[in-house]
Design a protein around this motif. Structure first.
Motif, short mmCIF file in Angstrom:
data_model
loop_
_atom_site.label_atom_id
_atom_site.label_comp_id
_atom_site.label_asym_id
_atom_site.label_seq_id
_atom_site.Cartn_x
_atom_site.Cartn_y
_atom_site.Cartn_z
N ALA A 96 1.02 -0.83 -0.28
CA ALA A 96 -0.23 -0.07 0.13
C ALA A 96 0.78 0.86 -0.02
O ALA A 96 0.62 2.02 -0.61
CB ALA A 96 -1.32 -0.29 1.33
N ILE A 97 2.27 0.95 0.88
CA ILE A 97 2.58 2.77 0.94
C ILE A 97 3.66 2.47 -0.51
O ILE A 97 3.39 3.40 -0.84
CB ILE A 97 4.02 1.85 1.34
N ASP A 98 4.02 1.92 -1.37
CA ASP A 98 4.43 1.31 -2.47
C ASP A 98 3.43 1.71 -3.49
O ASP A 98 4.17 3.29 -4.15
CB ASP A 98 5.09 -0.04 -3.17
N ASP A 99 2.24 1.61 -3.82
CA ASP A 99 1.19 2.25 -4.56
C ASP A 99 1.06 3.64 -4.13
O ASP A 99 1.12 4.46 -5.13
CB ASP A 99 -0.07 1.24 -3.85
N PHE A 100 1.01 4.37 -2.66
CA PHE A 100 1.21 5.13 -2.59
C PHE A 100 2.05 6.33 -3.55
O PHE A 100 1.64 7.60 -3.82
CB PHE A 100 0.97 5.47 -0.44
N ASP A 101 3.19 5.87 -3.14
CA ASP A 101 4.53 6.31 -3.33
C ASP A 101 4.45 6.73 -4.82
O ASP A 101 5.14 7.73 -5.55
CB ASP A 101 5.75 5.66 -3.71
N LYS A 102 4.15 5.47 -5.64
CA LYS A 102 3.82 5.77 -7.32
C LYS A 102 2.71 6.55 -7.26
O LYS A 102 2.75 7.12 -8.94
CB LYS A 102 3.37 3.78 -7.58
N SER A 103 1.65 6.55 -7.23
CA SER A 103 0.25 8.00 -7.65
C SER A 103 1.05 9.11 -7.12
O SER A 103 0.32 10.07 -7.90
CB SER A 103 -0.29 7.53 -6.14
N VAL A 104 1.85 9.53 -6.27
CA VAL A 104 2.25 10.57 -5.67
C VAL A 104 3.93 11.15 -7.12
O VAL A 104 2.99 12.54 -8.02
CB VAL A 104 3.37 10.67 -4.39
N ALA A 105 4.20 9.96 -7.17
CA ALA A 105 5.66 9.57 -8.51
C ALA A 105 4.67 10.52 -10.21
O ALA A 105 5.09 11.11 -10.35
CB ALA A 105 6.07 8.74 -8.39
N VAL A 106 3.47 9.41 -9.97
CA VAL A 106 2.38 9.69 -11.48
C VAL A 106 2.06 11.51 -11.35
O VAL A 106 1.56 11.90 -12.39
CB VAL A 106 2.34 8.68 -11.35
N GLY A 107 1.14 11.73 -10.17
CA GLY A 107 0.79 12.58 -10.05
C GLY A 107 0.98 14.55 -9.88
O GLY A 107 0.68 14.77 -9.90
N PHE A 108 2.10 14.65 -9.04
CA PHE A 108 2.60 15.09 -9.42
C PHE A 108 4.05 15.53 -9.32
O PHE A 108 4.76 15.52 -9.73
CB PHE A 108 3.00 15.64 -7.49
N GLN A 109 4.16 17.25 -10.72
CA GLN A 109 5.35 17.41 -11.03
C GLN A 109 6.27 18.51 -9.92
O GLN A 109 7.15 18.37 -10.17
CB GLN A 109 4.68 18.20 -12.36
N ALA A 110 5.54 18.87 -8.95
CA ALA A 110 6.55 20.28 -8.89
C ALA A 110 7.39 19.67 -7.69
O ALA A 110 7.17 18.62 -6.39
CB ALA A 110 5.43 21.29 -7.59
N GLU A 111 8.37 19.18 -7.32
CA GLU A 111 9.42 18.88 -6.22
C GLU A 111 8.95 19.25 -4.51
O GLU A 111 8.59 17.71 -4.45
CB GLU A 111 10.82 19.62 -6.58
N GLU A 112 8.35 20.25 -4.36
CA GLU A 112 8.57 20.52 -3.13
C GLU A 112 6.58 19.18 -2.53
O GLU A 112 6.12 18.62 -1.62
CB GLU A 112 7.72 21.56 -2.38
N SER A 113 6.01 19.06 -3.92
CA SER A 113 4.76 18.39 -2.98
C SER A 113 4.85 17.11 -3.21
O SER A 113 4.98 16.17 -2.62
CB SER A 113 3.62 18.46 -4.37
N ARG A 114 6.03 16.56 -3.66
CA ARG A 114 6.38 14.67 -4.39
C ARG A 114 7.18 14.95 -3.06
O ARG A 114 6.97 13.83 -2.37
CB ARG A 114 7.09 14.95 -4.91
#
Length: 135
Positions: A96-114
């Motif tokens: 679940a944490i890995d899936d969360f990390d993947k969704s963040v990597a795909v869904g956010f462009q800004a470095e501070e958000s990621r």
């Protein structure tokens, strides 16, 4: 539901302002999920050395509508992991944490958000215990 209202009122006395701000910005989170999200966000600031991520900037960033799905997902993983009646097992939690990390990597462009969301995921991954179900 009256039970949820009663639980929220008991919890309200102890809530941090950041949890209330997140609950107001994302009403679908509710108080309990906003509280766990705010706690993970505050804890993640200790991991980050980013000039754009002060406590106030972090909160205004997380209040943006684009963050709602990730915050809900992370707080759901938190709730499932520390459910006293049926806690999420280690393998499912890691996935679940890995899936969360993947969704963040795909869904956010800004470095501070990621950076912030990844740090929140890391904080949850390394959380061993919580008293959240007792509240």
């Amino acid at each position: 539901d009256n039970t949820q209202l009663a639980n929220d009122l008991r919890r309200f006395k102890w809530l941090d302002d950041s949890a209330l701000s997140l609950a107001a910005a994302h009403p679908s989170l509710g108080l309990e999920r906003a509280e766990s999200t705010a706690a993970l966000a505050t804890l993640s600031l200790a991991l980050l050395d980013h000039p754009l991520l002060s406590r106030n900037n972090m909160l205004s960033l997380l209040e943006r509508p684009a963050f709602a799905p990730q915050l809900a997902a992370l707080s759901d993983v938190f709730a499932a992991r520390f459910d006293p009646t049926s806690p999420m097992d280690d393998a499912a939690f890691g996935a679940a944490i890995d899936d969360f990390d993947k969704s963040v990597a795909v869904g956010f462009q800004a470095e501070e958000s990621r950076s912030l969301l990844h740090a929140m995921g890391r904080c949850l991954r390394h959380t061993m215990r919580t008293n959240a179900p007792l509240a």
